[in-house]
Design a protein around this motif. Sequence first.
Motif, PDB file in Angstrom:
ATOM      1  N   VAL A 260       0.840  -1.206   0.000  1.00 47.36           N
ATOM      2  CA  VAL A 260       0.000   0.000   0.000  1.00 47.36           C
ATOM      3  C   VAL A 260       0.870   1.249   0.000  1.00 47.36           C
ATOM      4  CG1 VAL A 260      -1.641   1.363   1.372  1.00 47.36           C
ATOM      5  CG2 VAL A 260      -1.976  -1.109   1.102  1.00 47.36           C
ATOM      6  N   ARG A 261       1.878   1.252   0.848  1.00 47.96           N
ATOM      7  CA  ARG A 261       2.787   2.408   0.917  1.00 47.96           C
ATOM      8  C   ARG A 261       3.512   2.596  -0.410  1.00 47.96           C
ATOM      9  NH1 ARG A 261       4.043   7.070   1.196  1.00 47.96           N
ATOM     10  NH2 ARG A 261       6.024   7.749   2.073  1.00 47.96           N
ATOM     11  N   LEU A 262       3.966   1.496  -1.008  1.00 47.22           N
ATOM     12  CA  LEU A 262       4.654   1.594  -2.289  1.00 47.22           C
ATOM     13  C   LEU A 262       3.731   2.158  -3.363  1.00 47.22           C
ATOM     14  CD1 LEU A 262       7.105   1.077  -4.100  1.00 47.22           C
ATOM     15  CD2 LEU A 262       6.246  -1.262  -4.439  1.00 47.22           C
ATOM     16  N   GLY A 263       2.495   1.709  -3.389  1.00 43.73           N
ATOM     17  CA  GLY A 263       1.546   2.247  -4.359  1.00 43.73           C
ATOM     18  C   GLY A 263       1.376   3.749  -4.216  1.00 43.73           C
ATOM     19  N   GLN A 264       1.327   4.215  -2.980  1.00 45.49           N
ATOM     20  CA  GLN A 264       1.208   5.656  -2.737  1.00 45.49           C
ATOM     21  C   GLN A 264       2.463   6.399  -3.173  1.00 45.49           C
ATOM     22  OE1 GLN A 264       0.388   5.351   1.460  1.00 45.49           O
ATOM     23  NE2 GLN A 264      -1.830   5.242   1.166  1.00 45.49           N
ATOM     24  N   MET A 265       3.627   5.799  -2.956  1.00 42.88           N
ATOM     25  CA  MET A 265       4.881   6.403  -3.391  1.00 42.88           C
ATOM     26  C   MET A 265       4.942   6.488  -4.919  1.00 42.88           C
ATOM     27  SD  MET A 265       7.219   4.289  -0.661  1.00 42.88           S
ATOM     28  CE  MET A 265       8.759   4.498  -1.539  1.00 42.88           C
ATOM     29  N   LEU A 266       4.485   5.441  -5.588  1.00 41.71           N
ATOM     30  CA  LEU A 266       4.448   5.444  -7.054  1.00 41.71           C
ATOM     31  C   LEU A 266       3.489   6.523  -7.561  1.00 41.71           C
ATOM     32  CD1 LEU A 266       4.394   1.585  -7.624  1.00 41.71           C
ATOM     33  CD2 LEU A 266       6.231   3.127  -8.341  1.00 41.71           C
ATOM     34  N   ALA A 267       2.367   6.693  -6.874  1.00 39.49           N
ATOM     35  CA  ALA A 267       1.417   7.737  -7.264  1.00 39.49           C
ATOM     36  C   ALA A 267       2.035   9.117  -7.126  1.00 39.49           C
ATOM     37  CB  ALA A 267       0.149   7.629  -6.407  1.00 39.49           C
ATOM     38  N   ASN A 268       2.754   9.344  -6.034  1.00 39.28           N
ATOM     39  CA  ASN A 268       3.428  10.631  -5.844  1.00 39.28           C
ATOM     40  C   ASN A 268       4.463  10.869  -6.936  1.00 39.28           C
ATOM     41  OD1 ASN A 268       1.987  11.237  -3.524  1.00 39.28           O
ATOM     42  ND2 ASN A 268       3.506  10.343  -2.148  1.00 39.28           N
ATOM     43  N   ALA A 269       5.199   9.810  -7.289  1.00 42.95           N
ATOM     44  CA  ALA A 269       6.215   9.942  -8.333  1.00 42.95           C
ATOM     45  C   ALA A 269       5.566  10.276  -9.669  1.00 42.95           C
ATOM     46  CB  ALA A 269       7.019   8.650  -8.444  1.00 42.95           C
ATOM     47  N   PHE A 270       4.439   9.654  -9.961  1.00 41.45           N
ATOM     48  CA  PHE A 270       3.748   9.940 -11.221  1.00 41.45           C
ATOM     49  C   PHE A 270       3.201  11.360 -11.249  1.00 41.45           C
ATOM     50  CE2 PHE A 270      -0.397  10.149 -13.403  1.00 41.45           C
ATOM     51  CZ  PHE A 270       0.061  10.058 -14.711  1.00 41.45           C
ATOM     52  N   LEU A 271       2.539  11.770 -10.175  1.00 42.01           N
ATOM     53  CA  LEU A 271       1.889  13.074 -10.154  1.00 42.01           C
ATOM     54  C   LEU A 271       2.887  14.218 -10.034  1.00 42.01           C
ATOM     55  CD1 LEU A 271      -1.127  12.209  -7.843  1.00 42.01           C
ATOM     56  CD2 LEU A 271      -1.195  12.630 -10.306  1.00 42.01           C
ATOM     57  N   ASN A 272       3.979  13.977  -9.320  1.00 46.05           N
ATOM     58  CA  ASN A 272       4.957  15.045  -9.075  1.00 46.05           C
ATOM     59  C   ASN A 272       6.159  14.986 -10.001  1.00 46.05           C
ATOM     60  OD1 ASN A 272       3.326  15.836  -6.898  1.00 46.05           O
ATOM     61  ND2 ASN A 272       4.431  14.496  -5.483  1.00 46.05           N
ATOM     62  N   GLY A 273       6.333  13.839 -10.672  1.00 49.85           N
ATOM     63  CA  GLY A 273       7.487  13.705 -11.551  1.00 49.85           C
ATOM     64  C   GLY A 273       8.792  13.604 -10.796  1.00 49.85           C
ATOM     65  N   MET A 274       8.710  13.256  -9.509  1.00 51.79           N
ATOM     66  CA  MET A 274       9.913  13.164  -8.696  1.00 51.79           C
ATOM     67  C   MET A 274       9.891  11.850  -7.923  1.00 51.79           C
ATOM     68  SD  MET A 274      11.786  15.744  -9.275  1.00 51.79           S
ATOM     69  CE  MET A 274      12.964  15.482  -7.968  1.00 51.79           C
ATOM     70  N   PRO A 275      11.060  11.315  -7.563  1.00 55.05           N
ATOM     71  CA  PRO A 275      11.116  10.075  -6.792  1.00 55.05           C
ATOM     72  C   PRO A 275      10.668  10.291  -5.360  1.00 55.05           C
ATOM     73  CG  PRO A 275      13.292  10.999  -6.999  1.00 55.05           C
ATOM     74  CD  PRO A 275      12.392  11.856  -7.857  1.00 55.05           C
ATOM     75  N   SER A 276      10.356   9.189  -4.706  1.00 52.48           N
ATOM     76  CA  SER A 276       9.996   9.252  -3.295  1.00 52.48           C
ATOM     77  C   SER A 276      10.618   8.072  -2.577  1.00 52.48           C
ATOM     78  CB  SER A 276       8.473   9.240  -3.132  1.00 52.48           C
ATOM     79  OG  SER A 276       7.919   8.083  -3.735  1.00 52.48           O
ATOM     80  N   SER A 277      10.598   8.114  -1.253  1.00 48.97           N
ATOM     81  CA  SER A 277      11.227   7.063  -0.463  1.00 48.97           C
ATOM     82  C   SER A 277      10.421   6.856   0.802  1.00 48.97           C
ATOM     83  CB  SER A 277      12.661   7.467  -0.126  1.00 48.97           C
ATOM     84  OG  SER A 277      13.326   6.447   0.571  1.00 48.97           O
TER      85      SER A 277
END
Length: 292
Positions: A260-277
């Motif tokens: 679930v957390r990874l899915g949210q991180m992937l969503a942030n990366a898609f919407l923001n165009g930046m990586p997350s951790s």
Amino acid sequence: MTCSESKVLLLVSMSALLWLLFLAFAGFVRPAPAMATSDFLYKNIFILAGQSNMAGRGGVVDNKWDGIVPFQCQPNPSILRLDAGLRWVRAAEPLHADIEHNKTSGVGPGMAFANAVKSKDSSIGVIGLVPCAVGGTNISEWMKGNHLYEQMVRRAQAALQEGGTIQAILWYQGESDTENREDAMTYKRRMVKLIADWRADLQSPNLRIIQVVLASGMGPFVGIVRRGQLGIDQPNVVSVDAMGLPLEEDGLHLTTAAQVRLGQMLANAFLNGMPSSPSTSNAQRICYPFFC
């Protein structure tokens, strides 16, 4: 109009209403059919590819899925899935149940990703997920000319037939490449070639690739594969680092909560165009020219 005429008109109206109700119950008047999932013409399409952690092993113990679906992964009428028969159906966990043969799929990052994207961007419309991941696969099996590559491209092309755009490929793979030093050392080169082939065959030279940097591996060379992933310097390639996310007891697969957390991180990366951790302590900010 006299009182008698009013009563007559009322009786006629009631009779007509009763007649229409009779016809409806008799089957002569039918309600408009509900919209089928295939009637959504435009879809924001996301390809889910890689191996078991993309296919999803959250909640899988001893080859049995516990059936627990977190609220972040619940179905949504405007989140669809391309099934094994190339038909659009309402998406529900486990997304890869009919894609992985002789394997047990559980919760992956796909539904959490789609729900997070929709919650943060209500204007995105219909999301179409295209599951393609297969557990235990080496990156060599995904190279152009091999079955997994051709199957993924075929499914991606089929997903476009009813209208839509491939917005990104979500890629989580590499655990199998940690078993052999040569595989680990050549991972970066192979991945760069794979990205180029995807973009050429899908006729999308700027196609966004969101890759997950390994949290675990099947062998001792996890660090080498991770360095290869982090070293990919290509436009429109974003990395999401899974290191630090909780693993199942096998030490290889992400737990349901981690997916679930990874899915949210992937969503942030898609919407923001930046990586997350998963945490600032192990965050590794990657800045590519296209996004900076």
